[in-house]
Design an enzyme around this catalytic site. Structure first.
Site, mmCIF file in Angstrom:
data_model
loop_
_atom_site.group_PDB
_atom_site.id
_atom_site.type_symbol
_atom_site.label_atom_id
_atom_site.label_comp_id
_atom_site.label_asym_id
_atom_site.label_seq_id
_atom_site.Cartn_x
_atom_site.Cartn_y
_atom_site.Cartn_z
ATOM 1 N N LYS A 113 18.402 -17.135 23.856
ATOM 2 C CA LYS A 113 19.560 -17.706 24.533
ATOM 3 C C LYS A 113 19.197 -18.097 25.964
ATOM 4 O O LYS A 113 18.603 -17.323 26.707
ATOM 5 C CB LYS A 113 20.701 -16.686 24.547
ATOM 6 C CG LYS A 113 21.920 -17.159 25.325
ATOM 7 C CD LYS A 113 22.969 -16.076 25.426
ATOM 8 C CE LYS A 113 24.104 -16.530 26.351
ATOM 9 N NZ LYS A 113 25.129 -15.486 26.516
ATOM 10 N N LYS A 148 28.363 -52.772 10.218
ATOM 11 C CA LYS A 148 27.634 -51.650 9.626
ATOM 12 C C LYS A 148 27.356 -51.892 8.145
ATOM 13 O O LYS A 148 26.269 -51.572 7.641
ATOM 14 C CB LYS A 148 28.451 -50.372 9.815
ATOM 15 C CG LYS A 148 27.756 -49.084 9.423
ATOM 16 C CD LYS A 148 28.620 -47.882 9.807
ATOM 17 C CE LYS A 148 27.937 -46.567 9.485
ATOM 18 N NZ LYS A 148 28.780 -45.401 9.897
ATOM 19 N N ASN A 199 30.492 -32.025 15.903
ATOM 20 C CA ASN A 199 31.618 -32.945 16.046
ATOM 21 C C ASN A 199 32.836 -32.350 15.340
ATOM 22 O O ASN A 199 32.779 -31.248 14.790
ATOM 23 C CB ASN A 199 31.268 -34.333 15.496
ATOM 24 C CG ASN A 199 30.834 -34.292 14.039
ATOM 25 O OD1 ASN A 199 31.600 -33.888 13.166
ATOM 26 N ND2 ASN A 199 29.589 -34.691 13.768
ATOM 27 N N PHE A 257 30.822 -44.628 5.556
ATOM 28 C CA PHE A 257 32.063 -44.440 6.298
ATOM 29 C C PHE A 257 31.842 -44.871 7.741
ATOM 30 O O PHE A 257 30.747 -44.704 8.286
ATOM 31 C CB PHE A 257 32.500 -42.975 6.269
ATOM 32 C CG PHE A 257 33.410 -42.626 5.126
ATOM 33 C CD1 PHE A 257 34.734 -42.291 5.348
ATOM 34 C CD2 PHE A 257 32.943 -42.630 3.817
ATOM 35 C CE1 PHE A 257 35.583 -41.960 4.306
ATOM 36 C CE2 PHE A 257 33.779 -42.300 2.761
ATOM 37 C CZ PHE A 257 35.106 -41.972 3.006
ATOM 38 N N ASP A 313 24.249 -38.184 15.758
ATOM 39 C CA ASP A 313 23.310 -39.266 16.080
ATOM 40 C C ASP A 313 22.177 -38.792 16.983
ATOM 41 O O ASP A 313 21.113 -39.414 17.027
ATOM 42 C CB ASP A 313 24.047 -40.417 16.779
ATOM 43 C CG ASP A 313 25.059 -41.094 15.866
ATOM 44 O OD1 ASP A 313 24.765 -41.216 14.660
ATOM 45 O OD2 ASP A 313 26.126 -41.484 16.349
#
Length: 402
Positions: free
Chosen positions: A289, A337, A209, A323, A279
């Site tokens: 590969k 949360k 991310n 967070f 997640d």
């Protein structure tokens, strides 16, 4: 408390200047970086060379003696200092800084610095009691300067009374005690996670991310500056830590972070999970590969362990902070949360908002504690936001104890 602290020691012109020699030596022995700045009258009592030898740094007297042409010396030193200590402080120098007079290097630097300023007066007993001197000291106290009161006894002028410069050991103790009060997290073990995780699919590809780790690293630096014993669990990022006291643990995957956070959780007092953990991860990974094939490639994903939820289930006395990076309804999702994961507080931000979110140097966040009290923190650098967050955490921890 003074190890690696940058201390500007200002020496003004009085017979007590000789005590500043011992003060310089003792501060240096305690691990502080000391730079001495003298008035011209102080140099009549003690040679600058003496302070240079004791501090192992250049000594500054003349505003116009610029030792480095790339820097303006009094501004550079004003910015460098963590602490400015004026000892001895004569009635003259106290009057100058109380009235904004900057006519020599020391008074100019003291007006320019943002460091904590400590003043140890030394003068004749009648001078010390004079209404002008008392008024000037009161003004400086109102501005946040800290006074180390002189002792009473036999003075060099022959008088007996208050006005004798406090002994170097007592001056240092006074500074250390005040610095301790400025560090509310002394004695606290603080565990912080930062950055992204990488979920490998083959030796050259991974899912990740946009987290840069800047917010978590800023929290770690601020917590260490506040006196905490900080362990930072960092995902893959290019950042470095400035404070050598921070213990850094580098990880790669969500599973790595899960194991590191749980390993250190039981011995932690405050746990802040600022990392952006994946997640999901590829259900199947490859040792070689994956070569390009005709048509589409479907990658099946599986859930990673919810680190924050597992810590919330496990916590006993820890103050647990999460967070929540959202793009819509941030407060509603943040409160959900907070409750669902048994947190003590949560930091929420809308990453779509200008000045907030990943990769940038600023952030805009909302702090919500378990009583659902909401504190909006306006846009600021991540370093400043981190300080505000830690102040709110400390406030809520004190309220819980009381």
């Amino acid at each position: 408390m003074l190890i690696e602290k940058n201390i500007l020691l200002g020496v003004s012109g009085g017979i007590a200047a000789y005590k500043a020699c011992a003060l310089t030596s003792q501060l240096t022995q305690r691990g502080a970086n000391v730079k001495v700045m003298m008035t011209e009258h102080a140099a009549k009592f003690v040679s600058p060379l003496t302070f240079q030898a004791l501090s192992r740094n250049p000594v500054y007297v003349d505003t116009f003696d610029e030792k480095d042409p790339e820097k303006i010396a009094h501004i550079d030193i004003a910015d460098w200092a963590d602490i400015a200590l004026l000892a001895p402080a004569t009635a003259n120098i106290i009057g100058k800084i109380a009235t904004g007079i900057a006519d020599d290097m020391l008074s100019t630097t003291l007006l320019a610095t943002q460091a904590e300023i400590y003043i140890a007066p030394a003068m004749n007993v009648n001078m010390y009691a004079h209404p002008a001197v008392q008024r000037n000291m009161q003004q400086l106290e109102e501005w946040g300067h800290h006074f180390i009161e002189p002792g009473a006894g036999y003075l060099a002028c022959g008088y007996v009374g208050k006005g004798r410069l406090e002994e170097p050991e007592s001056i240092i103790k006074a500074v250390e005690n005040h610095q301790n009060r400025l560090k509310p997290l002394v004695g606290k073990n603080i565990l912080i996670s930062a950055g992204p995780t990488r979920e490998v699919i083959d030796p050259v590809r991974f899912f990740s991310n946009r987290s840069s780790g800047k917010m978590g690293f800023a929290l770690a630096e601020a917590a260490a500056e506040a006196g905490g014993d900080v362990t930072l669990v960092a995902g893959p990022c290019s950042l470095s830590i400035k404070n050598p006291a921070i213990k850094r643990i580098d990880i790669v995957s969500a599973q790595d972070m899960y194991e590191a956070m749980h390993h250190h959780f039981d011995t932690s007092d405050i746990v802040i999970k600022a990392a952006a953990v994946a997640d999901y991860r590829p259900k199947v990974t490859y040792d070689n590969k994956m070569k390009k094939q005709p048509g589409e490639w479907h990658v099946e994903m599986e859930r990673t362990k919810d680190i924050l939820l597992s810590l919330g289930e496990k916590k006993t006395t820890q103050y647990l902070v999460g967070f929540a990076a959202e793009t819509s309804m941030p407060i509603e999702y943040g409160i959900d949360k907070l409750v669902r994961k048994n947190l003590d507080s949560i930091i929420v931000n809308n990453v779509a908002e200008e000045g907030a979110g990943f990769e940038g140097d600023t952030n805009v966040v909302t702090y919500i504690n378990k009583h659902q009290q909401i504190e909006e923190l306006e846009m600021n650098t991540k370093a400043e936001v981190a300080k505000h967050i830690l102040n709110l955490i400390y406030r809520d921890m004190k309220d819980e104890v009381n």
